[in-house]
Write a protein that holds these residues in place. Structure first.
Motif, mmCIF file in Angstrom:
data_model
loop_
_atom_site.group_PDB
_atom_site.id
_atom_site.type_symbol
_atom_site.label_atom_id
_atom_site.label_comp_id
_atom_site.label_asym_id
_atom_site.label_seq_id
_atom_site.Cartn_x
_atom_site.Cartn_y
_atom_site.Cartn_z
ATOM 1 N N ASN B 181 0.713 -1.223 -0.105
ATOM 2 C CA ASN B 181 0.019 0.095 -0.064
ATOM 3 C C ASN B 181 0.781 1.181 0.098
ATOM 4 O O ASN B 181 0.379 2.364 -0.116
ATOM 5 N N GLU B 182 2.204 0.940 0.057
ATOM 6 C CA GLU B 182 3.073 2.169 0.030
ATOM 7 C C GLU B 182 3.337 2.712 -1.169
ATOM 8 O O GLU B 182 3.147 3.836 -1.641
ATOM 9 N N SER B 183 3.259 1.970 -2.308
ATOM 10 C CA SER B 183 3.468 2.313 -3.763
ATOM 11 C C SER B 183 2.072 2.802 -4.474
ATOM 12 O O SER B 183 2.205 3.605 -5.082
ATOM 13 N N GLY B 184 1.073 2.606 -3.563
ATOM 14 C CA GLY B 184 -0.263 3.220 -4.210
ATOM 15 C C GLY B 184 -0.641 2.214 -5.327
ATOM 16 O O GLY B 184 -1.672 2.479 -5.731
ATOM 17 N N VAL B 185 0.242 1.352 -5.765
ATOM 18 C CA VAL B 185 -0.156 0.492 -6.875
ATOM 19 C C VAL B 185 -1.014 -0.594 -6.114
ATOM 20 O O VAL B 185 -1.827 -1.215 -6.742
#
Lengths: 340, 195
Positions: B181-185
């Motif tokens: 969830n950090e990458s937003g992807v």
């Protein structure tokens, strides 16, 4: 210790996502007027948006490069003739690149076979920097010498030896192999050789092909050959302009040697115009010479110079032609001495 | 800039800048400890933005150009922030551009890139993977993919943009998106796109 700096905008990951969406939309064709306006306003909202877009677009192209690489692997082997698996092949659309897909499935089948594919294929790009002369031995024993600021891609398979001269100038010494013609492609010209020594120069708008040994065939347009290829013999030079062979001149071995003195790090001039000599030495150096008056540029130059010694060249020219030479911001200005 | 010009520029970036991004990021991480990941992303994006107008045919060495640009941006921001002790400015100024690491042979590198690409594609969510394969491996247009997969063109675009970001991240960042969830992807849900 706090951070070095803090940017105003937060939520930077959204930038990447938007950039990716725009890159995909732009790749599929021109935008509608509305979309274009939306795109422009997004692009101009933050300098980082441009950077993010360029980055994704570059990645998009890089995937194409890798896919092309995988695709050409299939040229070499038997699985190239098998269509891709049903799952990957869309039922209602012909798969334009099914050969490529076959190559990819062959790759995914196992890294062992992939290693083999890649070993079979020898596709490499060679580059020389400014002022650099590189001598490269090719897998078939032929050699290629790259003059300054030159790029060439070597594509060898079992049936052919192709070199794309992307830019610059190179001399090829081709080992004989009747079954695999050696072809140099540059812009829209192909130069085909069996066993010869020849040079191809794609520096000016004209392309020059000079043959030292043997015979080559020069054919404009690499796609469909409507015109008969032009044979060029040893000690001849063909000039190709706008995809047409416009001249085949004879050149003496001494002239060829002089013109290819760059192979030994030298530039040799024998009455060329100063403007031509300057263009030549500039190609080899980051520091540049600029001729500030036209009359000076049309004076002839004679002499042998180290390709890397642009200062020495400028000095010698200044002395010989009674010119002033002055260095300003990495540019050496040459101008006729003013009469006192 | 003409369409061809843009394509040429993007190709140039793909071959002369992008391959060095991971290296530049590592170099930054090693030398500028105070840099957060977000700072680094901003910095990298800004460095790419500088390439927008550059006459790349005049840039003889993309790697050095990339390093120099990043270092100059670092200095610019450090000066602007005014919170950086002077000696740190000096440190940045004297940062040496790393000498070119011995790179694996081109063939080996190309093979690794290809392997990595295929691995990333295999890891994509199913719909996203299918759209990407149809576009890149089968050369279908987005309209054709939309018919083939029976989804809207908008959704095709979404799938493709997610795929390309994953590929980009995998090629330019050191770790492969550890926190999804950090990458937003990672939060993107493949199946819930059609509504």
């Amino acid at each position: 210790m706090s951070r070095v700096w803090v940017f105003m905008t937060t939520n930077r990951k959204r930038i990447d996502e938007h950039a990716a969406e725009w890159a995909v939309r732009l790749s599929s064709g021109p935008l509608s007027a509305d979309a274009q306006a939306e795109f422009d306003s997004w692009l101009n909202a933050d300098i980082r948006h441009r950077g993010a877009l360029l980055r994704v677009q570059a990645a998009w192209l890089d995937v194409d490069r890798l896919v092309a690489l995988a695709g050409s692997l299939s040229e070499a082997g038997p699985s190239a003739v098998e269509p891709p698996s049903a799952r990957e092949s869309p039922a209602s659309y012909p798969t334009r690149r099914w050969v490529l897909a076959a190559g990819l499935s062959a790759l995914t089948a196992g890294s062992l076979s992939m290693g083999w594919w890649l070993w079979r294929r020898r596709d490499e790009v060679y580059e020389s920097g400014i002022g650099e002369v590189r001598r490269i031995t090719l897998p078939d024993g032929s050699s290629m010498v790259l003059n300054t600021a030159t790029r060439a891609r070597v594509r060898f398979t079992d049936s052919r030896r192709h070199v794309d001269l992307i830019q610059g100038e190179a001399v090829f010494d081709v080992s004989k192999d009747q079954l695999r013609p050696f072809v140099v492609l540059t812009r829209n010209v192909s130069v085909r050789a069996v066993g010869t020594v020849f040079a191809v120069r794609a520096v000016e708008s004209d392309i020059a092909v000079t043959v030292t040994e043997g015979v080559v065939e020069v054919a404009p347009s690499t796609e469909v050959n409507l015109t008969r290829p032009q044979k060029v013999l040893a000690d001849e030079r063909a000039v190709v302009r706008n995809a047409q062979v416009v001249a085949v001149q004879s050149v003496s071995p001494a002239q060829i040697q002089r013109q290819q003195a760059w192979q030994d790090g030298l530039l040799s001039f024998d009455g060329e115009l100063l403007s031509e000599a300057v263009a030549e030495i500039n190609r080899h150096n980051v520091r540049q010479v600029q001729i500030d008056d036209v009359a000076l540029g049309s004076r002839p130059v004679v002499g042998v110079f180290r390709a890397s010694d642009i200062d020495g060249f400028a000095q010698a020219v200044a002395v010989a032609l009674s010119a002033d030479s002055m260095l300003e911001n990495e540019i050496i200005h040459l101008r006729t001495q003013s009469v006192q | 800039m003409s369409g061809d010009g843009k394509l040429a520029r993007n190709r140039w970036i793909a071959s002369h800048i992008l391959p060095y991004e991971r290296e530049v990021r590592n170099w930054l991480r090693r030398h500028v400890h105070t840099l957060t990941n977000d700072d680094m992303d901003d910095l990298i994006q800004e460095a790419y933005a500088r390439l927008w107008l550059v006459d790349f045919t005049q840039v003889s060495h993309g790697r050095n150009y990339f390093y120099t640009t990043v270092r100059n941006l670092l200095l610019l921001h450090a000066r602007r922030a005014r919170i950086v002790p002077m000696e740190r400015l000096g440190e940045i100024e004297s940062l040496r551009i790393a000498s070119e690491e011995p790179s694996p042979e081109r063939q080996v590198a190309a093979r690794q890139d290809l392997e990595r690409l295929l691995a990333i594609v295999e890891d994509l969510p199913p719909q996203c993977q299918r759209a990407f394969k149809l576009q890149k491996f089968h050369d279908l247009s987005q309209k054709e993919i939309s018919r083939e997969m029976n989804i809207s063109e908008k959704t095709v675009e979404k799938h493709l943009s997610v795929a390309i970001l994953r590929v980009l991240d995998a090629f330019t960042r050191e770790e492969r998106a550890p926190a999804r969830n950090e990458s937003g992807v990672g939060v993107y849900d493949d199946q819930s796109q059609e509504n």
